[in-house]
Write a protein that holds these residues in place. Structure first.
Motif, mmCIF file in Angstrom:
data_model
loop_
_atom_site.group_PDB
_atom_site.id
_atom_site.type_symbol
_atom_site.label_atom_id
_atom_site.label_comp_id
_atom_site.label_asym_id
_atom_site.label_seq_id
_atom_site.Cartn_x
_atom_site.Cartn_y
_atom_site.Cartn_z
ATOM 1 N N MET A 43 -16.997 -4.426 4.355
ATOM 2 C CA MET A 43 -16.714 -5.707 3.704
ATOM 3 C C MET A 43 -16.389 -5.541 2.224
ATOM 4 O O MET A 43 -15.453 -6.175 1.716
ATOM 5 C CB MET A 43 -17.909 -6.646 3.891
ATOM 6 C CG MET A 43 -18.078 -7.150 5.312
ATOM 7 S SD MET A 43 -19.383 -8.382 5.530
ATOM 8 C CE MET A 43 -20.845 -7.359 5.396
ATOM 9 N N THR A 49 -13.283 -8.987 6.712
ATOM 10 C CA THR A 49 -14.098 -10.195 6.751
ATOM 11 C C THR A 49 -15.372 -9.935 7.561
ATOM 12 O O THR A 49 -15.506 -8.901 8.228
ATOM 13 C CB THR A 49 -13.314 -11.350 7.395
ATOM 14 O OG1 THR A 49 -13.060 -11.027 8.774
ATOM 15 C CG2 THR A 49 -12.000 -11.588 6.675
ATOM 16 N N GLU A 50 -16.285 -10.892 7.510
ATOM 17 C CA GLU A 50 -17.521 -10.755 8.296
ATOM 18 C C GLU A 50 -17.211 -10.648 9.788
ATOM 19 O O GLU A 50 -17.811 -9.838 10.505
ATOM 20 C CB GLU A 50 -18.446 -11.956 8.037
ATOM 21 C CG GLU A 50 -19.043 -12.000 6.652
ATOM 22 C CD GLU A 50 -18.151 -12.745 5.662
ATOM 23 O OE1 GLU A 50 -16.965 -13.000 6.004
ATOM 24 O OE2 GLU A 50 -18.622 -13.049 4.556
ATOM 25 N N THR A 53 -15.756 -7.258 10.582
ATOM 26 C CA THR A 53 -16.837 -6.272 10.546
ATOM 27 C C THR A 53 -17.660 -6.332 11.825
ATOM 28 O O THR A 53 -18.076 -5.295 12.365
ATOM 29 C CB THR A 53 -17.736 -6.517 9.320
ATOM 30 O OG1 THR A 53 -16.959 -6.375 8.124
ATOM 31 C CG2 THR A 53 -18.900 -5.534 9.279
ATOM 32 N N TYR A 345 -22.907 -9.997 12.766
ATOM 33 C CA TYR A 345 -21.894 -10.102 11.710
ATOM 34 C C TYR A 345 -20.746 -11.025 12.105
ATOM 35 O O TYR A 345 -20.178 -11.720 11.262
ATOM 36 C CB TYR A 345 -21.355 -8.706 11.367
ATOM 37 C CG TYR A 345 -22.317 -7.893 10.564
ATOM 38 C CD1 TYR A 345 -22.443 -8.070 9.183
ATOM 39 C CD2 TYR A 345 -23.135 -6.946 11.184
ATOM 40 C CE1 TYR A 345 -23.355 -7.322 8.445
ATOM 41 C CE2 TYR A 345 -24.047 -6.195 10.448
ATOM 42 C CZ TYR A 345 -24.149 -6.394 9.083
ATOM 43 O OH TYR A 345 -25.060 -5.667 8.344
ATOM 44 N N HIS A 349 -23.369 -13.992 10.060
ATOM 45 C CA HIS A 349 -23.611 -13.264 8.820
ATOM 46 C C HIS A 349 -23.953 -14.223 7.679
ATOM 47 O O HIS A 349 -23.239 -15.189 7.423
ATOM 48 C CB HIS A 349 -22.389 -12.440 8.438
ATOM 49 C CG HIS A 349 -22.584 -11.642 7.182
ATOM 50 N ND1 HIS A 349 -23.500 -10.619 7.095
ATOM 51 C CD2 HIS A 349 -22.002 -11.741 5.957
ATOM 52 C CE1 HIS A 349 -23.476 -10.105 5.875
ATOM 53 N NE2 HIS A 349 -22.569 -10.759 5.179
#
Length: 384
Positions: A43, A49-50, A53, A345, A349
């Motif tokens: 990240m 991005t979350e 990820t 995630y 997240h």
């Protein structure tokens, strides 16, 4: 201890077995070091991005299954120790390659993470289902599987702890170098042991569930997967070094509990107690309260559940299916954690309470299904 028991102890704990057990711990450390550090790097440094990820972390779970159907063919056609070492080398190279992932490019990160899962999965299947078994006497292989798996379980504490300390002082790239060094240690340990050459069968099948997945144990596998997804969700939270250090205390307590608390207890009580302890740790985290008991409680529960489910799979297996049972357990344990991390995630997240709410629901589902159906199913279908 009488003379007979002493002889048993010596035969099991020989030098080759110790080397394979330590190799198992180093192999697991190479991948568990990425649990708390890789998402942050993806990240912050790669610009993912979350959600992206989450996909990358979850891709490891899918990679674990890719080499499974080929495992039996590979270890029959080639020397099993060479197959394992080759898989570990691929894992090491895939770890180093993470340094070269270009910023804001999802596909290279996904491909490397899946490759890591495939390499780790094949190495674990060969190591646990053949090499460790080869170093133990035929009538002590259950004890060997149980003991060696504990070495890998401790890596879930040691690996992240070491990675967080390395990151704090040197940066994420040194975590990858440390993981590669662990892989190098695995190769050296395996290469130093002489394994007997086994003549391959005439025409081994290219694809098989042998040494891969015990289809007869799928209900218990789903239970283990659900419980470990709960753990993976918990590990997706920003946990510190103290948590992972105290997790090791919980694992040690689980070893003592097996020896002194559950030795003569009802069989069902072990899994029930473990899942309740995991749920209690998640409730403490959910409440926002800081407690020194939280992490040891989680480790105690995970250790009890993991050790008992491994024995469940072994008892479900028929003759010559011990390696398959071991691989099935590994797939449930590792893929559950990876899927939980990915889900954490991808969907939650930054929302601790939502993450732990889902983790608690999964833990409760696993407990309810085990009590209402799973344990009875196991008793009716076990073969040992």
């Amino acid at each position: 201890m009488n003379t007979q028991n002493t002889a048993v102890h010596i035969r099991l704990w020989n030098r080759a077995f110790w080397q394979m057990a330590i190799a198992n711990m180093l192999l697991c450390m190479a991948v568990t070091m990425l649990i708390p550090t890789l998402p942050r790097w993806l990240m912050l440094s790669c610009g993912l991005t979350e959600a992206e990820t989450g996909w990358v972390m979850g891709a490891f779970a899918f990679g674990l299954f890719l080499p499974g159907p080929l495992c039996s063919y590979l270890v029959q056609q080639y020397r099993r120790n060479v197959v394992c070492m080759a898989a570990v080398v691929v894992l090491a190279l895939s770890l180093l390659a993470m340094v070269y992932v270009p910023p804001r490019h999802l596909l290279p990160a996904l491909a490397l993470r899946m490759l890591q899962g495939a390499a780790f999965g094949l190495a674990q299947m060969v190591l646990a289902s053949t090499l460790i078994i080869d170093t133990a006497e035929a009538y002590h292989r259950t004890e060997a599987n149980h003991a060696a798996t504990w070495f890998g379980r401790f890596a879930l504490s040691i690996g992240p702890l070491a990675a967080l300390l390395i990151t704090a002082h040197s940066g994420f790239s040194h975590v990858l170098f440390a993981g590669t060094a662990c892989c190098g240690g695995v190769v050296l340990l395996i290469a130093s042991v002489r394994f007997p050459f086994r003549v391959p069968t005439d025409k081994p099948r290219p694809f098989s569930t042998d040494r891969f997945f015990l289809t007869a144990g799928w209900p218990l596998w789903l239970l283990l997967l659900t419980a470990m997804m709960s753990v993976g969700l918990m590990l997706s939270l920003p946990l510190d070094t103290t948590f992972y250090a105290m997790l090791m205390v919980g694992f040690l307590l689980a070893l003592l509990a097996q020896r002194f608390v559950f030795a003569d207890a009802e069989l069902k009580s072990e899994v029930v107690s473990g899942l309740l302890l995991m749920a209690m740790a998640q409730i403490i985290l959910f409440s926002g309260q800081t407690s020194v008991l939280c992490s040891p409680m989680a480790g105690l529960g995970m250790g009890i559940v993991g050790a008992r489910f491994l024995l469940f799979f072994i008892k479900l297996s028929h003759h010559c299916q011990r390696g398959t049972a071991q691989s099935t357990f590994m797939l449930g344990w590792e893929s559950g954690i990876a899927l939980g991390l990915g889900l954490g995630y991808l969907c939650f997240h930054g929302d601790t309470k939502a993450t732990l709410s889902v983790a608690l629901v999964l833990c409760a589902v696993a407990l309810a299904v085990y009590v209402g159906y799973g344990h009875r199913w196991f008793v009716e279908h076990k073969n040992r």
